[in-house]
Motif scaffolding. Structure first.
Motif, mmCIF file in Angstrom:
data_model
loop_
_atom_site.group_PDB
_atom_site.id
_atom_site.type_symbol
_atom_site.label_atom_id
_atom_site.label_comp_id
_atom_site.label_asym_id
_atom_site.label_seq_id
_atom_site.Cartn_x
_atom_site.Cartn_y
_atom_site.Cartn_z
ATOM 1 N N ALA A 1 0.604 -1.359 0.188
ATOM 2 C CA ALA A 1 -0.090 0.167 -0.036
ATOM 3 C C ALA A 1 0.799 1.380 0.017
ATOM 4 C CB ALA A 1 -0.840 -0.169 1.294
ATOM 5 N N GLY A 2 2.021 1.191 -0.053
ATOM 6 C CA GLY A 2 3.004 2.270 -0.176
ATOM 7 C C GLY A 2 3.286 2.960 1.163
ATOM 8 N N ARG A 3 3.470 2.219 2.191
ATOM 9 C CA ARG A 3 3.467 2.789 3.470
ATOM 10 C C ARG A 3 4.219 1.702 4.637
ATOM 11 N NH1 ARG A 3 -0.459 1.900 7.284
ATOM 12 N NH2 ARG A 3 -2.120 0.530 6.545
ATOM 13 N N ILE A 4 4.644 2.418 5.594
ATOM 14 C CA ILE A 4 5.208 1.654 6.742
ATOM 15 C C ILE A 4 4.347 1.651 7.985
ATOM 16 C CG2 ILE A 4 7.115 1.207 8.419
ATOM 17 C CD1 ILE A 4 9.078 2.045 6.145
ATOM 18 N N ASP A 5 3.878 0.641 8.565
ATOM 19 C CA ASP A 5 3.080 0.877 9.800
ATOM 20 C C ASP A 5 3.819 0.736 10.771
ATOM 21 O OD1 ASP A 5 1.233 0.304 11.834
ATOM 22 O OD2 ASP A 5 -0.199 -0.700 10.715
ATOM 23 N N GLU A 6 4.278 1.723 11.486
ATOM 24 C CA GLU A 6 5.361 1.886 12.761
ATOM 25 C C GLU A 6 5.004 0.974 13.931
ATOM 26 O OE1 GLU A 6 9.006 3.320 14.365
ATOM 27 O OE2 GLU A 6 8.109 3.468 12.274
ATOM 28 N N ALA A 7 3.447 0.929 14.139
ATOM 29 C CA ALA A 7 3.109 0.336 15.366
ATOM 30 C C ALA A 7 3.046 -1.204 14.989
ATOM 31 C CB ALA A 7 1.591 0.558 15.459
ATOM 32 N N LYS A 8 2.866 -1.631 13.753
ATOM 33 C CA LYS A 8 3.080 -2.906 13.212
ATOM 34 C C LYS A 8 4.426 -3.524 13.172
ATOM 35 C CE LYS A 8 1.298 -6.465 10.010
ATOM 36 N NZ LYS A 8 0.708 -6.801 8.936
ATOM 37 N N LEU A 9 5.289 -2.640 12.843
ATOM 38 C CA LEU A 9 6.783 -2.792 12.611
ATOM 39 C C LEU A 9 7.357 -3.118 14.216
ATOM 40 C CD1 LEU A 9 9.312 -3.162 11.065
ATOM 41 C CD2 LEU A 9 9.598 -0.689 11.151
ATOM 42 N N ARG A 10 6.975 -2.262 14.936
ATOM 43 C CA ARG A 10 7.451 -2.558 16.574
ATOM 44 C C ARG A 10 7.054 -3.825 17.214
ATOM 45 N NH1 ARG A 10 9.878 2.040 18.763
ATOM 46 N NH2 ARG A 10 9.524 3.855 17.660
ATOM 47 N N SER A 11 5.712 -4.027 16.631
ATOM 48 C CA SER A 11 5.310 -5.286 17.427
ATOM 49 C C SER A 11 5.853 -6.537 16.691
ATOM 50 C CB SER A 11 3.541 -5.333 16.888
ATOM 51 O OG SER A 11 3.002 -6.474 17.477
ATOM 52 N N LEU A 12 6.145 -6.564 15.617
ATOM 53 C CA LEU A 12 6.795 -7.651 14.563
ATOM 54 C C LEU A 12 8.219 -8.038 15.280
ATOM 55 C CD1 LEU A 12 5.565 -6.822 11.042
ATOM 56 C CD2 LEU A 12 4.944 -8.956 12.277
ATOM 57 N N LEU A 13 8.934 -6.785 15.444
ATOM 58 C CA LEU A 13 10.172 -6.949 16.135
ATOM 59 C C LEU A 13 10.082 -7.584 17.409
ATOM 60 C CD1 LEU A 13 12.192 -3.705 14.910
ATOM 61 C CD2 LEU A 13 12.769 -6.167 14.568
ATOM 62 N N ALA A 14 8.923 -7.229 18.300
ATOM 63 C CA ALA A 14 8.913 -7.569 19.775
ATOM 64 C C ALA A 14 8.756 -9.242 19.677
ATOM 65 C CB ALA A 14 7.773 -6.857 20.269
ATOM 66 N N GLU A 15 7.946 -9.457 18.430
ATOM 67 C CA GLU A 15 7.596 -10.980 18.297
ATOM 68 C C GLU A 15 9.019 -11.782 18.146
ATOM 69 O OE1 GLU A 15 5.643 -14.307 18.674
ATOM 70 O OE2 GLU A 15 4.804 -12.350 19.334
ATOM 71 N N ALA A 16 9.592 -11.139 17.112
ATOM 72 C CA ALA A 16 10.834 -11.684 16.647
ATOM 73 C C ALA A 16 12.152 -11.920 17.674
ATOM 74 C CB ALA A 16 11.230 -10.945 15.372
ATOM 75 N N GLN A 17 11.886 -10.616 18.692
ATOM 76 C CA GLN A 17 12.780 -10.893 19.784
ATOM 77 C C GLN A 17 12.360 -11.933 20.629
ATOM 78 O OE1 GLN A 17 15.690 -9.070 20.865
ATOM 79 N NE2 GLN A 17 15.492 -10.041 22.678
ATOM 80 N N LYS A 18 11.137 -12.037 20.787
ATOM 81 C CA LYS A 18 10.901 -13.225 21.718
ATOM 82 C C LYS A 18 11.025 -14.664 21.102
ATOM 83 C CE LYS A 18 6.597 -14.870 23.713
ATOM 84 N NZ LYS A 18 4.982 -14.507 24.101
ATOM 85 N N THR A 19 10.629 -14.729 19.880
ATOM 86 C CA THR A 19 10.969 -15.891 18.981
ATOM 87 C C THR A 19 12.392 -16.315 19.331
ATOM 88 O OG1 THR A 19 8.999 -15.782 17.747
ATOM 89 C CG2 THR A 19 10.819 -17.442 17.109
ATOM 90 N N GLY A 20 13.474 -15.341 18.588
ATOM 91 C CA GLY A 20 14.698 -15.697 18.794
ATOM 92 C C GLY A 20 15.426 -15.875 20.035
ATOM 93 N N GLN A 21 15.252 -15.113 21.115
ATOM 94 C CA GLN A 21 15.527 -15.434 22.404
ATOM 95 C C GLN A 21 15.340 -16.575 23.160
ATOM 96 O OE1 GLN A 21 17.567 -13.036 24.228
ATOM 97 N NE2 GLN A 21 17.996 -15.051 25.211
ATOM 98 N N ALA A 22 13.960 -17.116 22.608
ATOM 99 C CA ALA A 22 13.665 -18.323 23.037
ATOM 100 C C ALA A 22 14.569 -19.449 22.373
ATOM 101 C CB ALA A 22 12.021 -18.787 22.681
ATOM 102 N N ALA A 23 14.798 -19.289 20.973
ATOM 103 C CA ALA A 23 15.757 -20.089 20.482
ATOM 104 C C ALA A 23 17.163 -20.320 21.060
ATOM 105 C CB ALA A 23 15.734 -19.951 18.952
ATOM 106 N N LEU A 24 17.546 -19.067 21.427
ATOM 107 C CA LEU A 24 18.913 -18.911 22.205
ATOM 108 C C LEU A 24 18.769 -19.520 23.368
ATOM 109 C CD1 LEU A 24 20.149 -15.310 21.525
ATOM 110 C CD2 LEU A 24 21.486 -17.347 20.715
ATOM 111 N N ASP A 25 17.769 -19.619 24.092
ATOM 112 C CA ASP A 25 17.695 -20.100 25.372
ATOM 113 C C ASP A 25 17.730 -21.462 25.262
ATOM 114 O OD1 ASP A 25 17.692 -17.618 26.654
ATOM 115 O OD2 ASP A 25 15.469 -17.366 26.817
ATOM 116 N N LYS A 26 17.164 -22.333 24.490
ATOM 117 C CA LYS A 26 16.964 -23.694 24.144
ATOM 118 C C LYS A 26 18.319 -24.081 23.575
ATOM 119 C CE LYS A 26 11.954 -23.636 23.270
ATOM 120 N NZ LYS A 26 11.009 -23.612 22.720
ATOM 121 N N ALA A 27 18.917 -23.286 22.834
ATOM 122 C CA ALA A 27 20.128 -23.884 22.265
ATOM 123 C C ALA A 27 21.335 -23.880 23.358
ATOM 124 C CB ALA A 27 20.718 -22.881 21.211
ATOM 125 N N LYS A 28 21.130 -23.377 24.435
ATOM 126 C CA LYS A 28 22.375 -23.142 25.438
ATOM 127 C C LYS A 28 22.594 -24.735 25.841
ATOM 128 C CE LYS A 28 21.406 -18.841 27.142
ATOM 129 N NZ LYS A 28 20.870 -17.779 28.339
#
Length: 442
Positions: free
Chosen positions: A415-442
């Motif tokens: 649609a030719g735009r960046i949804d700032e709120a959604k982008l922040r939410s997606l990054l928060a979810e990626a952080q959660k998912t990635g950190q969980a993977a790091l924790d399990k890999a220890k």
């Protein structure tokens, strides 16, 4: 069982369909006539016909030499690659040899399901000395604990149209991402765009984000901590997505482009810059409308919003990129697997692979034969300045999480735009998912 538990912990997934047949391993283990090897490689979407012929040629040569048939199967995306590894490890059957992207080698190592190469194994392949030292940098966590044999080197660079830059009064590509954006704006005119970017590609998007973060002093993973919630990561996504949404320097159709389509657009003269591309593009570009009109340059090393690399940053031009060959421990044909790996990494085969696909050799002798080609100078420079991604079994999950942020941003990007709120939410979810993977890999 340890390998199974490890992989399950790394991915956070449970494979319920284990219908994969043991189509690769020779049941007798004899390695004689009539036996076979299964090899898993990435499907080449740019040169599919050439890849099919290469499969046939390799199989024919190896059968003539050893009496062993080589059967190739392919994966199409990182998700497909990870699923194939997981399924085979859990079931204890599948391909004998995997050709894995370097960033997936840590995941393979962490499973404990692949052969850790001994001095004798390296000797059978031809010795560690046959390889360029830099290509061994992500074969394992350290020498003596390696599973990956370097097969192809793929440092990333940026292609640019020399004629278009000259007509706009631009001497050379900018060394900063902000500078590149401004050059792209000057070059976006008359139905031609400044940048060709493959937003829908499964492999490319995260590499932009990673490079910008590393240059800004955020390596994304510090010890056991993930830092996707760092402001530098948000700035990187804003810059990358902004090229299309706010700067308008990318064709709107690029929201659906894969890498091959971005290369095609540049090859047709419809874009001035083609960032995040490897030597594989050379085969296409040399047979296109821009033949003789393009060159390669290293990509910007100064992060968005800055005039220099951060004091704590690194001027990363590329990930330490390429493909490694690994052998599954469950294979009943290890000796023949090592023989095939030797063949694929010997000078003749490495030279043929480069001429066919543009993948740079990992073999020292084969690479030396290309040293006089000025067209490859930027690739050599990029390789020397490449930075390895974290050697963590969790990296594959983090990589997928980074790509998913772009995937989930496509609707608003279309649609030719960046949804700032959604982008922040997606990054928060990626952080959660990635950190969980790091924790399990220890």
């Amino acid at each position: 069982m340890k390998a199974r538990r490890t992989l399950a912990g790394l991915t956070g997934l449970i494979v319920v369909g284990l219908g994969l047949t043991a189509c690769g391993a020779d049941e007798s283990g004899s390695g004689g006539a009539g036996s076979s090897l299964d090899v898993l490689v990435q499907a080449n979407s740019i040169y599919p016909e050439q890849q099919r012929k290469w499969f046939s040629d390799v199989s024919a040569k190896f059968a003539a030499d050893t009496g062993v048939t080589v059967r190739f199967e392919t994966f199409a995306s990182p998700n497909d690659e990870l699923t194939k590894i997981q399924t085979s490890v859990l079931s204890g059957q599948g391909p004998d040899i995997y050709s894995l992207g370097t960033t997936f080698t840590p995941t393979a190592y962490a499973t404990g399901a692949f052969v850790e190469l001994t001095a004798d194994d390296w000797a059978k392949i031809g010795g560690r000395d046959k390889f360029l030292p830099a290509t061994l940098g992500i074969s394992g966590p350290e020498q003596g604990k390696e599973v990956g044999v370097p097969f192809a080197s793929r440092p990333f660079v940026m292609a640019y149209n020399k004629e278009l830059l000259a007509s706009a009064g631009i001497d050379k590509p900018a060394d900063s991402w902000d500078g590149l954006r401004e050059q792209a704006k000057r070059l976006t005119t008359g139905g031609r765009y400044g940048l060709a970017v493959a937003y829908a590609d499964s492999f490319d998007p995260w590499k932009f984000i990673w490079a910008m973060d590393v240059q800004a002093g955020n390596p994304l993973v510090t010890g056991g901590t993930l830092r996707l919630d760092d402001p530098t990561t948000l700035a990187a996504y804003r810059s990358y997505l902004g090229w299309l949404a706010t700067d308008k320097v990318v064709d709107p159709a690029a929201v659906g482009w894969k890498n091959a389509q971005a290369i095609a657009a540049f090859a047709a003269g419809k874009a001035a810059f083609l960032p995040m591309v490897s030597a594989t593009s050379k085969v296409t570009l040399d047979a296109s409308a821009v033949a003789g009109k393009y060159a390669y340059a290293i990509m910007p090393t100064v992060p968005p919003g800055a005039s220099a690399v951060a004091a704590s940053g690194r001027p990363a031009t590329s990930i330490l990129s390429g493909d490694n060959l690994v052998v599954a421990k469950y294979s009943k044909n290890k000796d023949n697997a090592l023989k095939l790996i030797k063949l694929l990494t010997d000078p003749e085969m490495q030279g043929t692979y480069y001429k066919t696909f543009g993948e740079l050799p990992t073999n020292t002798e084969a690479a030396g034969a290309l040293s006089g080609d000025p067209a490859l100078a930027a690739l050599v420079e990029s390789s020397s300045k490449a930075v390895g991604t974290p050697f963590s079994g969790a990296w594959s999950q983090i990589q997928l999480a980074l790509v998913n942020v772009v995937v989930q941003s496509i609707p608003t990007l279309s649609a030719g735009r960046i949804d700032e709120a959604k982008l922040r939410s997606l990054l928060a979810e990626a952080q959660k998912t990635g950190q969980a993977a790091l924790d399990k890999a220890k």
